[in-house]
Design a protein around this motif. Structure first.
Motif, short mmCIF file in Angstrom:
data_model
loop_
_atom_site.label_atom_id
_atom_site.label_comp_id
_atom_site.label_asym_id
_atom_site.label_seq_id
_atom_site.Cartn_x
_atom_site.Cartn_y
_atom_site.Cartn_z
N GLY A 22 0.91 -1.27 0.07
CA GLY A 22 0.10 0.11 0.01
C GLY A 22 0.82 1.16 -0.09
N VAL A 23 1.98 1.26 0.93
CA VAL A 23 2.76 2.47 0.96
C VAL A 23 3.68 2.68 -0.39
N SER A 24 3.93 1.63 -0.98
CA SER A 24 4.50 1.48 -2.31
C SER A 24 3.60 2.28 -3.54
N VAL A 25 2.50 1.72 -3.45
CA VAL A 25 1.32 2.30 -4.30
C VAL A 25 1.28 3.94 -4.23
N SER A 26 1.26 4.37 -3.06
CA SER A 26 1.06 5.46 -2.69
C SER A 26 2.30 6.28 -2.96
N VAL A 27 3.52 6.03 -3.07
CA VAL A 27 4.88 6.39 -3.37
C VAL A 27 4.85 6.61 -5.03
N LEU A 28 4.14 5.62 -5.70
CA LEU A 28 4.31 5.71 -7.17
C LEU A 28 3.22 6.98 -7.46
N ILE A 29 2.01 7.11 -6.75
CA ILE A 29 1.11 7.99 -7.16
C ILE A 29 1.50 9.30 -6.90
N ALA A 44 5.78 20.49 -3.81
CA ALA A 44 6.44 20.49 -2.56
C ALA A 44 6.00 19.45 -1.59
N VAL A 45 4.56 19.57 -1.70
CA VAL A 45 3.79 18.57 -0.54
C VAL A 45 3.96 17.24 -1.02
N ALA A 46 4.00 16.98 -2.25
CA ALA A 46 4.01 15.57 -2.70
C ALA A 46 5.50 15.01 -2.26
N LEU A 47 6.56 15.89 -2.39
CA LEU A 47 7.84 15.27 -1.96
C LEU A 47 7.93 15.18 -0.46
N ASP A 48 7.23 16.23 0.08
CA ASP A 48 7.45 15.79 1.61
C ASP A 48 6.78 14.85 2.12
N ILE A 49 5.45 14.18 1.51
CA ILE A 49 4.64 13.17 1.70
C ILE A 49 5.57 11.78 1.21
N ILE A 50 6.48 11.95 -0.09
CA ILE A 50 7.17 10.74 -0.18
C ILE A 50 8.38 10.55 0.88
N GLY A 51 8.82 11.66 1.50
CA GLY A 51 9.57 11.39 2.65
C GLY A 51 9.04 10.64 3.68
N ILE A 52 7.76 11.13 4.01
CA ILE A 52 7.05 10.53 5.31
C ILE A 52 6.76 9.14 4.73
N ASN A 53 6.46 8.61 3.49
CA ASN A 53 6.26 7.40 3.25
C ASN A 53 7.62 6.57 3.13
N LEU A 54 8.58 7.10 2.89
CA LEU A 54 10.08 6.35 2.99
C LEU A 54 10.40 5.99 4.44
N MET A 55 9.91 6.76 5.33
CA MET A 55 10.12 6.58 6.75
C MET A 55 9.12 5.41 7.18
N ALA A 56 7.94 5.50 6.55
CA ALA A 56 6.86 4.38 6.81
C ALA A 56 7.44 3.12 6.30
N LEU A 57 8.15 3.16 5.13
CA LEU A 57 8.70 1.85 4.67
C LEU A 57 9.88 1.29 5.51
N ALA A 58 10.52 2.17 5.83
CA ALA A 58 11.81 1.77 6.70
C ALA A 58 11.20 0.99 7.89
N GLY A 59 10.18 1.74 8.52
CA GLY A 59 9.82 1.16 9.86
C GLY A 59 8.82 -0.30 9.49
N LEU A 60 8.48 -0.39 8.46
CA LEU A 60 7.61 -1.68 8.07
C LEU A 60 8.60 -2.64 7.95
#
Length: 103
Positions: A22-29, A44-60
């Motif tokens: 799910g997070v990977s699909v979100s990163v692609l979008i 800018a908001v999209a890049l910020d959320i991509i970083g947050i998703n990268l943090m989530a991927l590392a946690g998962l």
């Protein structure tokens, strides 16, 4: 008792894998939004959320591998993300990141 532990372990594994997908699909979008965004603040908001998703991927991945080695990576991504967001916001507002007085 072992049956309960096996069920719990498989449940954590499956839910982690589904969350990673799910997070990977979100990163692609969000990559699409960062490239094709109608305005610069949207990018800018999209890049910020991509970083947050990268943090989530590392946690998962840390949950899936049952390790705490990724905690430093998550903190580093968070710090760099904050600095990048502040720099990008300043650039969008003023057009320059570092102000220099040439007097």
């Amino acid at each position: 008792m072992e049956n309960t532990l096996d069920i719990t372990q498989s449940l954590i594994e499956y839910s982690s894998l589904i969350s990673i997908i799910g997070v990977s699909v979100s990163v692609l979008i969000l990559l699409y939004r960062a490239i094709k965004g109608p305005t610069n603040p949207d990018r800018a908001v999209a890049l910020d959320i991509i970083g947050i998703n990268l943090m989530a991927l590392a946690g998962l991945i840390a949950i899936l591998l049952v390790t705490t080695k990724f905690n430093d990576v998550i903190l580093l991504i968070g710090i760099l993300l904050f600095i990048g967001t502040v720099a990008l916001a300043k650039f969008l507002e003023k057009g320059v990141i570092i102000e220099r007085d040439m007097d």
